[in-house]
Motif scaffolding. Structure first.
Motif, PDB file in Angstrom:
ATOM      1  N   PRO A   1       0.827  -1.201   0.000  1.00  0.00           N
ATOM      2  CA  PRO A   1       0.000   0.000   0.000  1.00  0.00           C
ATOM      3  C   PRO A   1       0.857   1.244   0.000  1.00  0.00           C
ATOM      4  O   PRO A   1       1.845   1.324   0.720  1.00  0.00           O
ATOM      5  CB  PRO A   1      -0.818  -0.135   1.301  1.00  0.00           C
ATOM      6  N   SER A   2       0.506   2.204  -0.814  1.00  0.00           N
ATOM      7  CA  SER A   2       1.269   3.443  -0.835  1.00  0.00           C
ATOM      8  C   SER A   2       0.907   4.270   0.377  1.00  0.00           C
ATOM      9  O   SER A   2      -0.184   4.161   0.918  1.00  0.00           O
ATOM     10  CB  SER A   2       0.939   4.226  -2.113  1.00  0.00           C
ATOM     11  N   PRO A   3       1.826   5.133   0.822  1.00  0.00           N
ATOM     12  CA  PRO A   3       1.540   5.954   1.994  1.00  0.00           C
ATOM     13  C   PRO A   3       0.309   6.820   1.752  1.00  0.00           C
ATOM     14  O   PRO A   3       0.152   7.436   0.709  1.00  0.00           O
ATOM     15  CB  PRO A   3       2.809   6.809   2.132  1.00  0.00           C
ATOM     16  N   VAL A   4      -0.587   6.840   2.723  1.00  0.00           N
ATOM     17  CA  VAL A   4      -1.807   7.621   2.619  1.00  0.00           C
ATOM     18  C   VAL A   4      -1.879   8.556   3.804  1.00  0.00           C
ATOM     19  O   VAL A   4      -1.652   8.147   4.940  1.00  0.00           O
ATOM     20  CB  VAL A   4      -3.060   6.709   2.609  1.00  0.00           C
ATOM     21  N   LEU A   5      -2.161   9.828   3.539  1.00  0.00           N
ATOM     22  CA  LEU A   5      -2.281  10.773   4.630  1.00  0.00           C
ATOM     23  C   LEU A   5      -3.488  10.424   5.470  1.00  0.00           C
ATOM     24  O   LEU A   5      -4.558  10.121   4.951  1.00  0.00           O
ATOM     25  CB  LEU A   5      -2.428  12.198   4.082  1.00  0.00           C
ATOM     26  N   LEU A   6      -3.313  10.455   6.787  1.00  0.00           N
ATOM     27  CA  LEU A   6      -4.425  10.168   7.667  1.00  0.00           C
ATOM     28  C   LEU A   6      -5.466  11.264   7.559  1.00  0.00           C
ATOM     29  O   LEU A   6      -5.148  12.448   7.584  1.00  0.00           O
ATOM     30  CB  LEU A   6      -3.937  10.061   9.120  1.00  0.00           C
TER      31      LEU A   6
ATOM     32  N   PHE B   1       6.156  -3.167   6.181  1.00  0.00           N
ATOM     33  CA  PHE B   1       6.753  -2.401   7.277  1.00  0.00           C
ATOM     34  C   PHE B   1       7.891  -1.497   6.804  1.00  0.00           C
ATOM     35  O   PHE B   1       8.588  -0.914   7.618  1.00  0.00           O
ATOM     36  CB  PHE B   1       7.273  -3.346   8.370  1.00  0.00           C
ATOM     37  N   ASN B   2       8.071  -1.380   5.480  1.00  0.00           N
ATOM     38  CA  ASN B   2       9.145  -0.559   4.950  1.00  0.00           C
ATOM     39  C   ASN B   2       8.896   0.920   5.197  1.00  0.00           C
ATOM     40  O   ASN B   2       9.812   1.686   5.436  1.00  0.00           O
ATOM     41  CB  ASN B   2       9.306  -0.816   3.437  1.00  0.00           C
ATOM     42  N   ASN B   3       7.629   1.320   5.106  1.00  0.00           N
ATOM     43  CA  ASN B   3       7.288   2.717   5.369  1.00  0.00           C
ATOM     44  C   ASN B   3       7.366   2.994   6.868  1.00  0.00           C
ATOM     45  O   ASN B   3       7.388   2.089   7.683  1.00  0.00           O
ATOM     46  CB  ASN B   3       5.882   3.013   4.842  1.00  0.00           C
ATOM     47  N   LYS B   4       7.415   4.243   7.196  1.00  0.00           N
ATOM     48  CA  LYS B   4       7.527   4.616   8.603  1.00  0.00           C
ATOM     49  C   LYS B   4       6.290   4.164   9.368  1.00  0.00           C
ATOM     50  O   LYS B   4       5.169   4.520   9.024  1.00  0.00           O
ATOM     51  CB  LYS B   4       7.712   6.120   8.735  1.00  0.00           C
ATOM     52  N   CYS B   5       6.501   3.391  10.401  1.00  0.00           N
ATOM     53  CA  CYS B   5       5.411   2.874  11.228  1.00  0.00           C
ATOM     54  C   CYS B   5       5.636   3.287  12.676  1.00  0.00           C
ATOM     55  O   CYS B   5       6.746   3.135  13.208  1.00  0.00           O
ATOM     56  CB  CYS B   5       5.345   1.349  11.156  1.00  0.00           C
ATOM     57  N   GLU B   6       4.595   3.764  13.286  1.00  0.00           N
ATOM     58  CA  GLU B   6       4.656   4.088  14.704  1.00  0.00           C
ATOM     59  C   GLU B   6       4.352   2.806  15.493  1.00  0.00           C
ATOM     60  O   GLU B   6       3.339   2.659  16.154  1.00  0.00           O
ATOM     61  CB  GLU B   6       3.625   5.168  15.027  1.00  0.00           C
TER      62      GLU B   6
ATOM     63  N   GLN C   1       5.565 -15.764  -0.741  1.00  0.00           N
ATOM     64  CA  GLN C   1       5.745 -14.311  -0.836  1.00  0.00           C
ATOM     65  C   GLN C   1       5.742 -13.643   0.542  1.00  0.00           C
ATOM     66  O   GLN C   1       5.916 -12.432   0.646  1.00  0.00           O
ATOM     67  CB  GLN C   1       4.612 -13.710  -1.685  1.00  0.00           C
ATOM     68  N   PHE C   2       5.538 -14.451   1.575  1.00  0.00           N
ATOM     69  CA  PHE C   2       5.321 -13.931   2.933  1.00  0.00           C
ATOM     70  C   PHE C   2       6.405 -12.965   3.385  1.00  0.00           C
ATOM     71  O   PHE C   2       6.128 -11.815   3.739  1.00  0.00           O
ATOM     72  CB  PHE C   2       5.197 -15.103   3.912  1.00  0.00           C
ATOM     73  N   HIS C   3       7.656 -13.393   3.374  1.00  0.00           N
ATOM     74  CA  HIS C   3       8.740 -12.561   3.898  1.00  0.00           C
ATOM     75  C   HIS C   3       8.837 -11.240   3.137  1.00  0.00           C
ATOM     76  O   HIS C   3       8.978 -10.170   3.753  1.00  0.00           O
ATOM     77  CB  HIS C   3      10.064 -13.327   3.823  1.00  0.00           C
ATOM     78  N   GLY C   4       8.741 -11.307   1.824  1.00  0.00           N
ATOM     79  CA  GLY C   4       8.814 -10.085   1.028  1.00  0.00           C
ATOM     80  C   GLY C   4       7.674  -9.134   1.331  1.00  0.00           C
ATOM     81  O   GLY C   4       7.855  -7.911   1.401  1.00  0.00           O
ATOM     82  N   ARG C   5       6.493  -9.686   1.537  1.00  0.00           N
ATOM     83  CA  ARG C   5       5.336  -8.848   1.835  1.00  0.00           C
ATOM     84  C   ARG C   5       5.459  -8.202   3.218  1.00  0.00           C
ATOM     85  O   ARG C   5       5.042  -7.051   3.408  1.00  0.00           O
ATOM     86  CB  ARG C   5       4.050  -9.673   1.739  1.00  0.00           C
ATOM     87  N   VAL C   6       6.029  -8.936   4.173  1.00  0.00           N
ATOM     88  CA  VAL C   6       6.238  -8.359   5.505  1.00  0.00           C
ATOM     89  C   VAL C   6       7.202  -7.181   5.419  1.00  0.00           C
ATOM     90  O   VAL C   6       6.935  -6.094   5.951  1.00  0.00           O
ATOM     91  CB  VAL C   6       6.779  -9.422   6.489  1.00  0.00           C
ATOM     92  N   LEU C   7       8.329  -7.379   4.751  1.00  0.00           N
ATOM     93  CA  LEU C   7       9.326  -6.320   4.637  1.00  0.00           C
ATOM     94  C   LEU C   7       8.771  -5.120   3.888  1.00  0.00           C
ATOM     95  O   LEU C   7       9.032  -3.960   4.248  1.00  0.00           O
ATOM     96  CB  LEU C   7      10.577  -6.845   3.931  1.00  0.00           C
TER      97      LEU C   7
END
Length: 425
Positions: free
Chosen positions: A47-52, A131-136, A122-128
């Motif tokens: 998912p692309s970053p989406v403004l809250l 969580f690649n984008n900034k996550c709080e 595809q699990f590992h790639g999808r996890v990375l």
């Protein structure tokens, strides 16, 4: 003769119109199906970053008919989904160990969770990627039940998580939720900018190079007794340990309501009960786990799981397991973790959880409700709802549970006034 010709003409016209209608229905259905397929394909990509979006106050009052509807749970839903879960995952009643192993071996092809197909790999790639984008904060849940049993209680857990962590990222390890129907369940949160995604786990990869690897190989090969308890329950106990060991973060049960931010916590596990006199913990629980990647305590938990697995004793591979291990290692050097008091995650014990759902019956009870809500708002990270005990208890007007829902949801009346969510349709 004219009458017959007229009837024949009418018959041909009727057949032609009927055929055209059938073709139109199939064509329209094909369009809808293709559109929904494209929607899922887009969702399965990172998912692309989406403004809250700006949210209105979450203090909306829930409609009064909520007191007639009980929050649903995974354990209780098992009885309703019938063959979809009881046939492949629940062993025959009163069987011997040899009979269970034979049954388990014959049923292995039906254990979807064991599959390591192209999608699971595809699990590992999808996890990375997720969580690649900034996550709080990185949050995980597991869901091994059918997607249709993911109901209002589970949705509330997600809402409360994002209420406390609007920039957090939640991944649900689930083959059933990683589907079109699962996508539709999560979409209301995704549309509001929250990062939640269901991913099919690859258990072979997840347990690789951990103490659980050999245990899983034997189980997958049909060489071990799964026990009388549904294997899904014990797999969830193990999956939460492995996912935190490999990626780090926070694991939450789907019947946990988050009240306050977890961001100040590291390497923590909660006590379920304490001794009144000594104030020492008497039992820990694994419904909430907060650990760094590669933490040695998680390794010990998985080691204990593999060495002492018993599928016939409730809690043996879960709450009792973490209690046994911590009892042995808590004073040893090399381990760094915190045991939080019951007020942190388990402020109400399993045999008293029903009290949160009851409306005040007197002035004294009303004062207690206010005091309890104040306590929960300040000293508690969240409330474990103990599904087995509370899933069928109705939420009454003025109860603590009603206040918790209205104060910690993000969609609120859009969701909790919907019969669709409560009925799991």
């Amino acid at each position: 003769m004219d009458s017959r010709l007229l009837s024949l003409a009418k018959f041909h016209i009727f057949c032609t119109l009927s055929l055209a209608a059938i073709i139109f229905i199939f064509y329209a259905d094909s369009i809808i199906y293709n559109d929904s397929e494209k929607s899922v394909e887009l969702n399965d990509k990172a998912p692309s970053p989406v403004l809250l979006q700006t949210h209105s106050s979450a203090g909306h009052l829930i409609k009064s008919d909520i007191n007639r509807i009980a929050l649903r749970s995974m354990q209780e839903e098992t009885l309703e989904v019938g063959r979809e879960i009881t046939s492949p995952l629940v062993p025959p009643f009163n069987a011997t160990e040899e009979e269970r192993i034979a049954w388990f071996r014959s049923k292995l092809p039906e254990f979807e969770i064991f599959k390591s197909d192209k999608f699971a790999r595809q699990f590992h790639g999808r996890v990375l990627e997720f969580f690649n984008n900034k996550c709080e904060g990185q949050f995980f849940m597991t869901w091994i039940s059918p997607v249709r049993s993911f109901g209002s209680r589970e949705f509330l857990s997600m809402e409360s998580l994002f209420r406390a962590h609007p920039h957090g990222c939640l991944m649900i390890l689930s083959r059933t939720m990683d589907s079109r129907r699962g996508y539709r369940i999560l979409k209301p949160l995704q549309d509001r900018g929250f990062k939640v995604h269901a991913v099919t786990p690859d258990l072979s990869f997840l347990f690789k190079n951990t103490p659980a690897e050999a245990w899983f190989a034997e189980m997958k090969g049909g060489k071990k007794d799964p026990g009388e308890i549904p294997l899904a329950q014990n797999l969830s106990n193990l999956m939460r340990l492995a996912i935190l060991y490999k990626y780090g973060g926070v694991y939450l049960d789907t019947d946990f309501v988050v009240l306050n931010s977890f961001l100040g916590l590291r390497n923590s596990i909660g006590a379920q009960s304490v001794d009144v006199a000594s104030k020492n913990w008497t039992r820990l629980n694994n419904a909430v786990l907060v650990f760094d990647m590669n933490h040695p305590l998680l390794y010990k938990f998985m080691e204990e799981f593999a060495l002492t697995f018993d599928g016939n004793k409730w809690g043996h591979n879960g709450p009792y397991l973490v209690s046994r291990v911590v009892q042995r290692v808590q004073n040893r050097p090399g381990y760094n973790f915190t045991i939080l008091p019951p007020i942190a995650f388990y402020p109400v014990d399993w045999n008293r959880i029903g009290g949160l759902f009851k409306k005040p019956g007197s002035q004294a009870h009303s004062r207690w409700v206010k005091a309890k809500l104040l306590q929960l708002s300040g000293e508690t990270y969240g409330v474990h709802l103990w599904n087995k005990q509370s899933s069928r208890v109705a939420i009454e007007e003025g109860s603590i549970m009603q206040r918790l829902i209205s104060d910690h949801c993000v969609i609120c009346s859009d969701i909790y006034s919907s019969e669709r969510i409560f009925s799991n349709e």
